[in-house]
Design a protein around this motif. Structure first.
Motif, PDB file in Angstrom:
ATOM      1  N   ILE A 270     -16.521  -1.964 -25.876  1.00  0.00           N
ATOM      2  CA  ILE A 270     -16.973  -2.604 -24.642  1.00  0.00           C
ATOM      3  C   ILE A 270     -16.199  -1.949 -23.504  1.00  0.00           C
ATOM      4  N   GLU A 271     -16.784  -0.916 -22.932  1.00  0.00           N
ATOM      5  CA  GLU A 271     -16.044  -0.078 -21.992  1.00  0.00           C
ATOM      6  C   GLU A 271     -15.827  -0.776 -20.650  1.00  0.00           C
ATOM      7  N   PHE A 272     -14.578  -0.708 -20.178  1.00  0.00           N
ATOM      8  CA  PHE A 272     -14.214  -1.261 -18.881  1.00  0.00           C
ATOM      9  C   PHE A 272     -13.717  -0.132 -17.983  1.00  0.00           C
ATOM     10  N   ASN A 273     -13.978  -0.255 -16.692  1.00  0.00           N
ATOM     11  CA  ASN A 273     -13.419   0.662 -15.710  1.00  0.00           C
ATOM     12  C   ASN A 273     -11.958   0.262 -15.496  1.00  0.00           C
ATOM     13  N   PRO A 274     -10.979   1.109 -15.878  1.00  0.00           N
ATOM     14  CA  PRO A 274      -9.574   0.703 -15.789  1.00  0.00           C
ATOM     15  C   PRO A 274      -9.119   0.416 -14.366  1.00  0.00           C
ATOM     16  N   PHE A 275      -9.707   1.091 -13.386  1.00  0.00           N
ATOM     17  CA  PHE A 275      -9.273   0.897 -11.999  1.00  0.00           C
ATOM     18  C   PHE A 275      -9.764  -0.437 -11.446  1.00  0.00           C
ATOM     19  N   LEU A 276     -10.985  -0.833 -11.812  1.00  0.00           N
ATOM     20  CA  LEU A 276     -11.466  -2.146 -11.393  1.00  0.00           C
ATOM     21  C   LEU A 276     -10.678  -3.255 -12.083  1.00  0.00           C
ATOM     22  N   LEU A 277     -10.276  -3.022 -13.342  1.00  0.00           N
ATOM     23  CA  LEU A 277      -9.421  -3.990 -14.034  1.00  0.00           C
ATOM     24  C   LEU A 277      -8.098  -4.162 -13.298  1.00  0.00           C
ATOM     25  N   MET A 278      -7.496  -3.045 -12.924  1.00  0.00           N
ATOM     26  CA  MET A 278      -6.193  -3.101 -12.247  1.00  0.00           C
ATOM     27  C   MET A 278      -6.304  -3.775 -10.884  1.00  0.00           C
ATOM     28  N   LEU A 279      -7.405  -3.523 -10.175  1.00  0.00           N
ATOM     29  CA  LEU A 279      -7.601  -4.168  -8.882  1.00  0.00           C
ATOM     30  C   LEU A 279      -7.786  -5.676  -9.031  1.00  0.00           C
ATOM     31  N   GLU A 280      -8.526  -6.087 -10.056  1.00  0.00           N
ATOM     32  CA  GLU A 280      -8.735  -7.518 -10.288  1.00  0.00           C
ATOM     33  C   GLU A 280      -7.426  -8.194 -10.680  1.00  0.00           C
ATOM     34  N   ALA A 281      -6.640  -7.531 -11.544  1.00  0.00           N
ATOM     35  CA  ALA A 281      -5.346  -8.088 -11.948  1.00  0.00           C
ATOM     36  C   ALA A 281      -4.427  -8.222 -10.733  1.00  0.00           C
ATOM     37  N   GLN A 282      -4.459  -7.214  -9.873  1.00  0.00           N
ATOM     38  CA  GLN A 282      -3.644  -7.260  -8.653  1.00  0.00           C
ATOM     39  C   GLN A 282      -4.055  -8.431  -7.763  1.00  0.00           C
ATOM     40  N   LYS A 283      -5.375  -8.661  -7.663  1.00  0.00           N
ATOM     41  CA  LYS A 283      -5.881  -9.755  -6.832  1.00  0.00           C
ATOM     42  C   LYS A 283      -5.379 -11.106  -7.338  1.00  0.00           C
ATOM     43  N   ARG A 284      -5.239 -11.233  -8.669  1.00  0.00           N
ATOM     44  CA  ARG A 284      -4.776 -12.493  -9.243  1.00  0.00           C
ATOM     45  C   ARG A 284      -3.272 -12.703  -9.040  1.00  0.00           C
ATOM     46  N   GLN A 285      -2.533 -11.614  -8.880  1.00  0.00           N
ATOM     47  CA  GLN A 285      -1.078 -11.725  -8.820  1.00  0.00           C
ATOM     48  C   GLN A 285      -0.521 -11.664  -7.401  1.00  0.00           C
ATOM     49  N   ILE A 286      -1.214 -10.963  -6.496  1.00  0.00           N
ATOM     50  CA  ILE A 286      -0.694 -10.766  -5.135  1.00  0.00           C
ATOM     51  C   ILE A 286      -1.722 -11.302  -4.149  1.00  0.00           C
ATOM     52  N   SER A 287      -1.331 -12.252  -3.342  1.00  0.00           N
ATOM     53  CA  SER A 287      -2.244 -12.832  -2.364  1.00  0.00           C
ATOM     54  C   SER A 287      -2.489 -11.849  -1.225  1.00  0.00           C
ATOM     55  N   ALA A 288      -3.566 -12.099  -0.495  1.00  0.00           N
ATOM     56  CA  ALA A 288      -3.885 -11.246   0.654  1.00  0.00           C
ATOM     57  C   ALA A 288      -2.783 -11.317   1.707  1.00  0.00           C
ATOM     58  N   ALA A 289      -2.199 -12.508   1.877  1.00  0.00           N
ATOM     59  CA  ALA A 289      -1.128 -12.668   2.872  1.00  0.00           C
ATOM     60  C   ALA A 289       0.106 -11.858   2.487  1.00  0.00           C
ATOM     61  N   ALA A 290       0.468 -11.898   1.192  1.00  0.00           N
ATOM     62  CA  ALA A 290       1.632 -11.132   0.727  1.00  0.00           C
ATOM     63  C   ALA A 290       1.386  -9.638   0.884  1.00  0.00           C
ATOM     64  N   LEU A 291       0.163  -9.211   0.609  1.00  0.00           N
ATOM     65  CA  LEU A 291      -0.178  -7.800   0.741  1.00  0.00           C
ATOM     66  C   LEU A 291      -0.101  -7.366   2.207  1.00  0.00           C
ATOM     67  N   GLU A 292      -0.547  -8.240   3.089  1.00  0.00           N
ATOM     68  CA  GLU A 292      -0.494  -7.935   4.516  1.00  0.00           C
ATOM     69  C   GLU A 292       0.952  -7.722   4.971  1.00  0.00           C
ATOM     70  N   GLU A 293       1.864  -8.560   4.472  1.00  0.00           N
ATOM     71  CA  GLU A 293       3.281  -8.422   4.822  1.00  0.00           C
ATOM     72  C   GLU A 293       3.857  -7.112   4.305  1.00  0.00           C
ATOM     73  N   LEU A 294       3.459  -6.719   3.091  1.00  0.00           N
ATOM     74  CA  LEU A 294       3.955  -5.459   2.529  1.00  0.00           C
ATOM     75  C   LEU A 294       3.545  -4.268   3.396  1.00  0.00           C
ATOM     76  N   PHE A 295       2.315  -4.294   3.894  1.00  0.00           N
ATOM     77  CA  PHE A 295       1.838  -3.151   4.667  1.00  0.00           C
ATOM     78  C   PHE A 295       2.308  -3.178   6.117  1.00  0.00           C
ATOM     79  N   GLN A 296       2.780  -4.331   6.583  1.00  0.00           N
ATOM     80  CA  GLN A 296       3.376  -4.368   7.920  1.00  0.00           C
ATOM     81  C   GLN A 296       4.616  -3.483   7.984  1.00  0.00           C
ATOM     82  N   ILE A 297       5.314  -3.393   6.851  1.00  0.00           N
ATOM     83  CA  ILE A 297       6.519  -2.555   6.789  1.00  0.00           C
ATOM     84  C   ILE A 297       6.163  -1.081   6.969  1.00  0.00           C
ATOM     85  N   LYS A 298       4.938  -0.681   6.481  1.00  0.00           N
ATOM     86  CA  LYS A 298       4.522   0.727   6.539  1.00  0.00           C
ATOM     87  C   LYS A 298       3.598   0.998   7.730  1.00  0.00           C
ATOM     88  N   ALA A 299       3.493   0.067   8.658  1.00  0.00           N
ATOM     89  CA  ALA A 299       2.483   0.149   9.713  1.00  0.00           C
ATOM     90  C   ALA A 299       2.526   1.464  10.481  1.00  0.00           C
TER      91      ALA A 299
END
Length: 749
Positions: A270-299
């Motif tokens: 049952i073939e899965f796209n590994p990159f879509l899996l990783m993106l979905e896993a990331q979505k479950r672990q890191i909120s959009a707000a937390a991600l926004e804060e991380l990228f503010q550092i690299k703005a």
């Protein structure tokens, strides 16, 4: 630079090979079938140095392609490398190389570095250079391990151990295809109970059979008839997905790679796209707000992107708009400036993709603009070739629509239209037109099945309601005030839909056992839970009809008319006409049954159950096809005719009297059987309306390969089309129905 043509029909493996060789300094072209490859070799202005060919290809086999290359004096000097999983014996491989003048034969699975070495004429890498090893998950993120497996087209298992739990993730050509777990909470039996597909008693029955017959869980489950194969496949896919998601959430323990020549035969692929899996896993672990804060550092930072960044981008499935923004992102534009340019609607998706690529090591950041980004000359996406894969496309389209629909159940109007709460009227109109166009039924060429078509219509209705609400300022303000309540209602919608689906599956199992009363109760509960499920109502009416075994014919006919009425109210649902055909057939109303099945096939031409039902009707009628007493004769007319016959021919035997009132069906055409002599030894041809049946001599079909029978059937049908035939049934002496075909379909019996 070595110029290589890669011919591989597995588009995922094809992309892997092309991307790898491109990074290794080769100039790469690609084809997904033998015919396209031959056209490229004939028409291309590029003079290739080498060609790698999978031996099992559609439209032209690899062996035929090699033969054509060897016969062409211009192409015969090419270095030729064969790729396949067929010939495992070294002696067979040597014969294949000799026959087709191959430089090398690579047995799948193979290491990509080995292919590159063969193309360069170098020695293959030693086993120590291949993917292997072990380590600590706290030091190496699981995403990096998936990426390593992908880059090396790894086939084998990634073993994860944490405390008393062991997980195995199986890869085929770099893509995860299966997973297992020793945890009781993650085993298949517990998952099926959780999904209400089996109960505890059935689980015990399966376990008992596994012990007695040494079977795997799935084998025992199918043999006992507890689930259909299609149900088990969907359950396995969902179960595998759950284990994969749980694996990403565990960041502790040990890992180890184990290379395998081939995966265990009992594992589903049952073939899965590994990159879509990783993106979905990331979505479950890191909120959009937390991600926004991380990228503010690299703005104020600038991206440093290598070729891999651009190669992997299509695999993350960004929107066309966002992918274009990624591709044209100039090196001198800082992250914050780029975010402002792409718009708020693309921001989170862009952040998640960038964060993943940073984790994988294909993206870096620096305080000064880089001189340039190493963009590869070609990014392989296979968009044109994918258009040829209609059947696979239809399946994936249906799955995508279901996913979008389930998301829509939990979205407010702003989320549904992908606009902010402050969006202008122009922005709302633009987004609405874009989404409406993407989901318009005309784009799917009428190939959607009943349930998928229904939920697509429901999704479009939701889009319309959202648009009408948000472009009206007063309604928009009222809606904003109740957004929080609507999210709760949407969650309840999602729960009711899933509950209805579970009840529907239970009811279908009862129907398969002909427990009509029990099935009707479950279909009614499903419809009560989700009123948009018209299929549930249709099945409820049908099972109610079948449960009235002792009812009067008039009562059954009334119930059948009720079913017909619902079908006509929903003319896009093939399920309704299929059930209507079954009901007519139950009452021996053959013509009406045939008409209903034909209607179902007009909606869904590959509906196997309708095709099989028509085949059974044709087989039943074949036995008394030629001589039938016209049904229009009433008993009164028959008696009068009998008296006349007796008076005029008192000594004529009774069988002569019967024969005088029998005639062949005038609507049946009987061409000369000799017209098909090039394809079959035919005894009889009969054509009525769009249906044709031919009787062939014994042995004409049985024992022949499918490809041969298909060719003969479809060539015969072409000859019979002048009489209006669109479907052909092949009846073999002493065997019965042996084959069926249309222009596009074929089936053996």
């Amino acid at each position: 630079m070595i110029r290589v043509l890669v011919v591989e029909d597995d588009k995922y493996l094809n992309k892997l090979i092309c991307d790898y060789l491109s990074l290794e300094g080769f100039q790469v072209s690609s084809a997904l079938d033998g015919e396209s490859a031959w056209k490229i070799l004939q028409d291309s202005t590029t003079e290739f140095d080498a060609v790698t060919v999978d031996l099992l290809l559609p439209r032209m086999m690899g062996a035929e392609l090699f033969s054509k290359i060897n016969e062409d004096t211009r192409l015969s000097p090419l270095k030729k490398i064969g790729i396949s999983g067929v010939y495992k014996d070294p002696a067979d491989q040597e014969r294949v190389c000799s026959l087709h003048q191959l430089s090398a034969y690579l047995l799948k699975p193979f290491d990509l570095s080995e292919l590159a070495a063969q193309l360069r004429g170098e020695s293959p890498p030693s086993s120590s250079e291949k993917l292997q090893g072990s380590g600590d998950l706290a030091q190496t993120p699981l995403e990096r391990l998936f990426f390593q497996a992908y880059c090396r087209a790894f086939t084998g298992s990634l073993n994860l151990k944490w405390q008393d739990s062991d997980r195995k993730i199986f890869f085929l050509n770099g893509h995860p295809v299966s997973a297992s777990s020793s945890s009781l909470s993650e085993n298949l039996g517990a998952f099926l109970i959780q999904e209400a597909l089996i109960d505890s008693e059935q689980r015990e029955e399966i376990s008992k059979q596994m012990a007695e017959k040494a079977q795997y869980f799935g084998e025992a489950l199918l043999e006992l008839g507890i689930l259909l194969k299609s149900e088990l496949y969907q359950a396995l896919r969902k179960h595998t997905y759950q284990i994969l998601m749980n694996s990403f959430s565990t960041r502790q323990g040990q890992y180890s790679f184990e290379s395998l020549e081939e995966l265990p035969s009992h594992l589903p692929h049952i073939e899965f796209n590994p990159f879509l899996l990783m993106l979905e896993a990331q979505k479950r672990q890191i909120s959009a707000a937390a991600l926004e804060e991380l990228f503010q550092i690299k703005a104020k930072d600038f991206p440093a992107r290598g070729p891999r960044f651009f190669q992997l981008l299509p695999s993350c499935n960004p929107s066309l708009e966002l992918q274009k923004h990624f591709e044209i992102w100039p090196p001198e534009l800082s992250l914050s400036d780029w975010f402002n340019k792409i718009g708020i609607e693309n921001r989170e998706s862009a952040q998640r993709t960038l964060y993943l690529f940073e984790t994988l090591g294909v993206l870096g950041w620096q305080s000064e603009p880089p001189e340039s980004n190493e963009r590869p000359e070609q990014v392989f996406q296979f968009e044109e070739q994918r258009a040829q894969e209609n059947q696979e496309h239809d399946r994936k389209t249906s799955e995508k629509i279901r996913e979008v629909y389930m998301d829509a159940l939990n979205q407010n109007f702003f989320e549904l239209l992908r606009v902010s709460e402050e969006a202008s009227r122009e922005e709302i109109e633009e987004k609405y037109r874009e989404l409406r166009f993407e989901a318009h039924p005309d784009r799917f060429l009428g190939k959607l099945r009943g349930e998928t078509s229904r939920i697509l219509q429901d999704y479009l209705t939701r889009l319309d309601k959202a648009y009408q609400c948000l472009i009206d300022d007063d309604r928009r303000q009222e809606y904003l005030a109740r957004v929080s309540r609507s999210s709760e209602d949407s969650a309840a919608d999602s729960k009711r839909y899933l509950q209805a689906q579970d009840l529907f599956h239970q009811a279908q199992r009862e129907l398969a056992k002909e427990k009509f009363t029990e099935a009707k109760l479950l279909f009614d509960r499903a419809y009560a839970s989700w009123a948009a499920g018209i299929e549930y109502r249709l099945f409820s009416i049908y099972t109610d009809f079948r449960s009235k075994a002792s009812a009067k014919l008039s009562e059954k006919q009334a119930q059948l008319n009720r079913l017909k009425e619902v079908c006509l109210q929903n003319p896009h649902l093939e399920t309704g006409f299929l059930l209507l055909g079954h009901a007519h057939r139950h009452l021996n109303q053959v013509s009406a049954a045939r008409e209903a099945y034909q209607k179902a096939l007009q909606i869904s031409p590959d509906l196997e159950e309708a095709l099989n039902a028509l085949s059974r009707l044709a087989e039943k009628e074949r036995k008394h096809f030629q001589f039938k007493l016209p049904k229009i004769l009433s008993k009164k007319i028959l008696k009068r005719a009998l008296v006349i016959a007796l008076l005029t021919a008192a000594f004529v035997p009774l069988y002569r009297l019967q024969k005088s009132f029998q005639s062949e069906d005038a609507a049946v055409i009987r061409p000369d059987p000799a017209m098909l002599r090039e394809h079959f030894q035919t005894n009889r041809i009969e054509i009525k309306a769009q249906f044709a049946q031919i009787q062939v001599k014994s042995g004409e079909v049985r024992g022949l390969p499918d490809a041969v029978v298909r060719h003969r059937c479809q060539r015969s049908l072409l000859l019979l089309e002048v009489y209006g035939a669109e479907r052909l049934f092949v009846i073999e002496e002493n065997h019965g129905l042996s084959a069926f075909c249309t222009r596009d379909q074929f089936r053996r019996y």
